[in-house]
Design an enzyme around this catalytic site. Sequence first.
Site, PDB file in Angstrom:
ATOM      1  N   GLU A   1      40.524   9.789   1.532  1.00 53.74           N
ATOM      2  CA  GLU A   1      39.329   8.926   1.489  1.00 53.74           C
ATOM      3  C   GLU A   1      38.359   9.337   0.382  1.00 53.74           C
ATOM      4  O   GLU A   1      37.560   8.537  -0.084  1.00 53.74           O
ATOM      5  CB  GLU A   1      38.617   8.913   2.848  1.00 53.74           C
ATOM      6  CG  GLU A   1      37.952  10.214   3.299  1.00 53.74           C
ATOM      7  CD  GLU A   1      38.882  11.128   4.098  1.00 53.74           C
ATOM      8  OE1 GLU A   1      40.106  11.110   3.835  1.00 53.74           O
ATOM      9  OE2 GLU A   1      38.389  11.874   4.956  1.00 53.74           O
TER      10      GLU A   1
ATOM     11  N   GLN B   1      47.566  17.046  11.907  1.00 51.33           N
ATOM     12  CA  GLN B   1      47.860  18.161  12.821  1.00 51.33           C
ATOM     13  C   GLN B   1      48.082  17.630  14.244  1.00 51.33           C
ATOM     14  O   GLN B   1      48.976  18.092  14.964  1.00 51.33           O
ATOM     15  CB  GLN B   1      46.710  19.174  12.777  1.00 51.33           C
ATOM     16  CG  GLN B   1      46.508  19.766  11.376  1.00 51.33           C
ATOM     17  CD  GLN B   1      45.283  20.672  11.261  1.00 51.33           C
ATOM     18  OE1 GLN B   1      44.503  20.813  12.200  1.00 51.33           O
ATOM     19  NE2 GLN B   1      45.111  21.280  10.094  1.00 51.33           N
TER      20      GLN B   1
ATOM     21  N   LYS C   1       0.805  -1.233   0.000  1.00 55.81           N
ATOM     22  CA  LYS C   1       0.000   0.000   0.000  1.00 55.81           C
ATOM     23  C   LYS C   1       0.839   1.286   0.000  1.00 55.81           C
ATOM     24  O   LYS C   1       0.553   2.213  -0.772  1.00 55.81           O
ATOM     25  CB  LYS C   1      -0.980  -0.027   1.187  1.00 55.81           C
ATOM     26  CG  LYS C   1      -2.008   1.072   1.159  1.00 55.81           C
ATOM     27  CD  LYS C   1      -3.143   0.806   0.189  1.00 55.81           C
ATOM     28  CE  LYS C   1      -4.198  -0.046   0.837  1.00 55.81           C
ATOM     29  NZ  LYS C   1      -5.226  -0.577   0.013  1.00 55.81           N
TER      30      LYS C   1
ATOM     31  N   CYS D   1      44.254  14.923   7.816  1.00 53.28           N
ATOM     32  CA  CYS D   1      43.900  16.329   8.037  1.00 53.28           C
ATOM     33  C   CYS D   1      44.078  16.690   9.511  1.00 53.28           C
ATOM     34  O   CYS D   1      45.205  16.862   9.955  1.00 53.28           O
ATOM     35  CB  CYS D   1      42.488  16.608   7.517  1.00 53.28           C
ATOM     36  SG  CYS D   1      42.293  18.353   7.106  1.00 53.28           S
TER      37      CYS D   1
ATOM     38  N   HIS E   1      42.453  14.860   2.238  1.00 53.31           N
ATOM     39  CA  HIS E   1      41.560  13.735   2.573  1.00 53.31           C
ATOM     40  C   HIS E   1      41.616  12.664   1.483  1.00 53.31           C
ATOM     41  O   HIS E   1      40.815  12.708   0.543  1.00 53.31           O
ATOM     42  CB  HIS E   1      40.119  14.240   2.699  1.00 53.31           C
ATOM     43  CG  HIS E   1      39.879  15.079   3.903  1.00 53.31           C
ATOM     44  ND1 HIS E   1      39.512  14.553   5.117  1.00 53.31           N
ATOM     45  CD2 HIS E   1      39.979  16.415   4.092  1.00 53.31           C
ATOM     46  CE1 HIS E   1      39.384  15.528   6.003  1.00 53.31           C
ATOM     47  NE2 HIS E   1      39.661  16.670   5.393  1.00 53.31           N
TER      48      HIS E   1
HETATM   49  N1  GLN Z   1      40.097  21.636  11.961  1.00 53.93           N
HETATM   50  C1  GLN Z   1      41.247  21.500  11.154  1.00 53.93           C
HETATM   51  C2  GLN Z   1      41.410  22.648  10.190  1.00 53.93           C
HETATM   52  O1  GLN Z   1      40.493  23.383   9.939  1.00 53.93           O
HETATM   53  C3  GLN Z   1      41.223  20.189  10.388  1.00 53.93           C
HETATM   54  C4  GLN Z   1      40.105  20.094   9.405  1.00 53.93           C
HETATM   55  C5  GLN Z   1      39.869  18.698   8.893  1.00 53.93           C
HETATM   56  O2  GLN Z   1      40.319  17.739   9.480  1.00 53.93           O
HETATM   57  N2  GLN Z   1      39.154  18.580   7.805  1.00 53.93           N
HETATM   58  O3  GLN Z   1      42.460  22.858   9.661  1.00 53.93           O
END
Ligand code: GLN
Length: 544
Positions: free
Chosen positions: A520, A386, A190, A382, A518
């Site tokens: 990925e 850091q 349905k 990313c 990135h």
């Molecule tokens: N916050 C961090 C920056 O702005 C890393 C960003 C992220 O991992 N995409 O540089």
Amino acid sequence: MAQTKYIFITGGVVSSLGKGIAAASIGALFEARGLKVSLNKLDPYINVDPGTMSPFQHGEVFVTNDGTETDLDLGHYERFVRFQATKKNNFTAGKVYEKVIQNERRGDYLGGTVQVIPHITDEIKRRIKEGAKGADIAIVEIGGTVGDIESQPFIESIRQMMLELPSSNTALAHLTLVPYIQVSEELKTKPTQHSVKELRSLGLQPDCLICRLEKELPHDEKKKIALFCSVDPKSVISMHDAETVYSIPLLLYAQGVDKILLKKLNLSKVKSPRLNDWKRVVDAKLNPKKKVSIAVVGKYVDLKDSYKSLNEALDHAGIVNLAKVDIQMIDAAKITKTNVSKLLKSFQAVLVPGGFGSRGIEGMIYACQFARENKLPYFGICLGMQIAIIEFSRNILKLKNANSTEFNTKTKHPVIGLVTEWKDASGKTEHRSERSDLGGTMRLGGQQCLIKKSSLSHKLYKKLTITERHRHRYEVNPEYKNELIAGGMDIVGTSFDGNLAEMIEIKNHPWFLGCQFHPEFTSNPRDGHPIFNDFIAKAIKIKR
Ligand code: GLN
């Protein structure tokens, strides 16, 4: 082919049925037949783009090579089809209205009344055609469900296109839910009937119905749906739950979805598809020879979709290595100096993914330190790169309380900071500041990275120049570069001008890699991705 043909995909009953996967899988079938496919997503919400939407609410923000922040469905598209999406392949109602209002303010409508029909619908049609340019087949997925107040102008636009173009240039597939009622042990058709009725009341008749349900849709139910919805029973397709999404192209192929659509498009003569790649992917995914367990230490752990591309990329690397990748999300905010070894000791590798904001940062730093000191493979993406720089600065370089200015603006050792002015490869100067617009100040999209010869990264990519996608505001502070290198942190990838650090490795560690981009976003199930493939290969060898 001279003319682009369109396949529109709408959804009914509820959202989250897997419309994006259906669209991408249909795309994969056409690609396998040698046709050039473009995939497009139309989002009926009012946000101008999904860039500022929380991953908690909306899942991951996917980034295209040309630097657009898009819906995560575009990630499915690029994983299923060898097609590179651009900003033209995704737009929202907000973007459409923004343009029409701009036109109106400029006086383009010569004082006329500006209305949904024709002004908004014209702009939607213009954008659909723009996204389709150059393709043999343009697949156009309409977000939301038929009957939603927001999606009406989009549905109306495709109704107009189906009327304006020759009938053999357009086809419509509608995805609906066929729920199973446990207590009465019955499948209910349905909701599908109602949803098609709604679609027809808006002037659209589907050529093919793709039904979502748990187990295969029996023939009798197909017949019933066909009768009530005025489609051929063969055009009622069962898209039941599968063990892997990568088997959906094969599932749809087995029921002739591509043939049904090609017939409507008057393209019956195109060559038969080559599906060996997909068979190999599904076989590898369903019959892994090994197992590997990976700790992903991040902050958006509760919503599966917020790290969609990352999870997929790990999975692809599993497919390439014939291994089942057991991904455990660990909430970084819960990691402390005292519990880190207990939390991580059973894993074969640690990955810290991208993220924004200060929650969980100290936990990520402990996780990174644990991986570095215990010689576990560490992959920092990313924010994860850091974190690796901050950890190394604090614990190896002994820069007390070293930090990123994102998390502590007054830190004595800002090893990660804002580079306020930066020229990109095209010569354009980009400006960034703490207070600038959230949407506008990121380093976004595909950028060139120069790789140092004989580094691990060079070995993996087998290239000295690569392009990968960025989405961040902060950078490794160039003032600390020499100190980092002297301490044993190698900067093996830099921006095209050599100024920004893009990839790092620790020399006396078996596998420690960070990247500011990135990776990925560019992984796919058929090839995996060079970094992910090796990360998983290395992790498999770790005994825990
Ligand atoms: N916050 C961090 C920056 O702005 C890393 C960003 C992220 O991992 N995409 O540089």
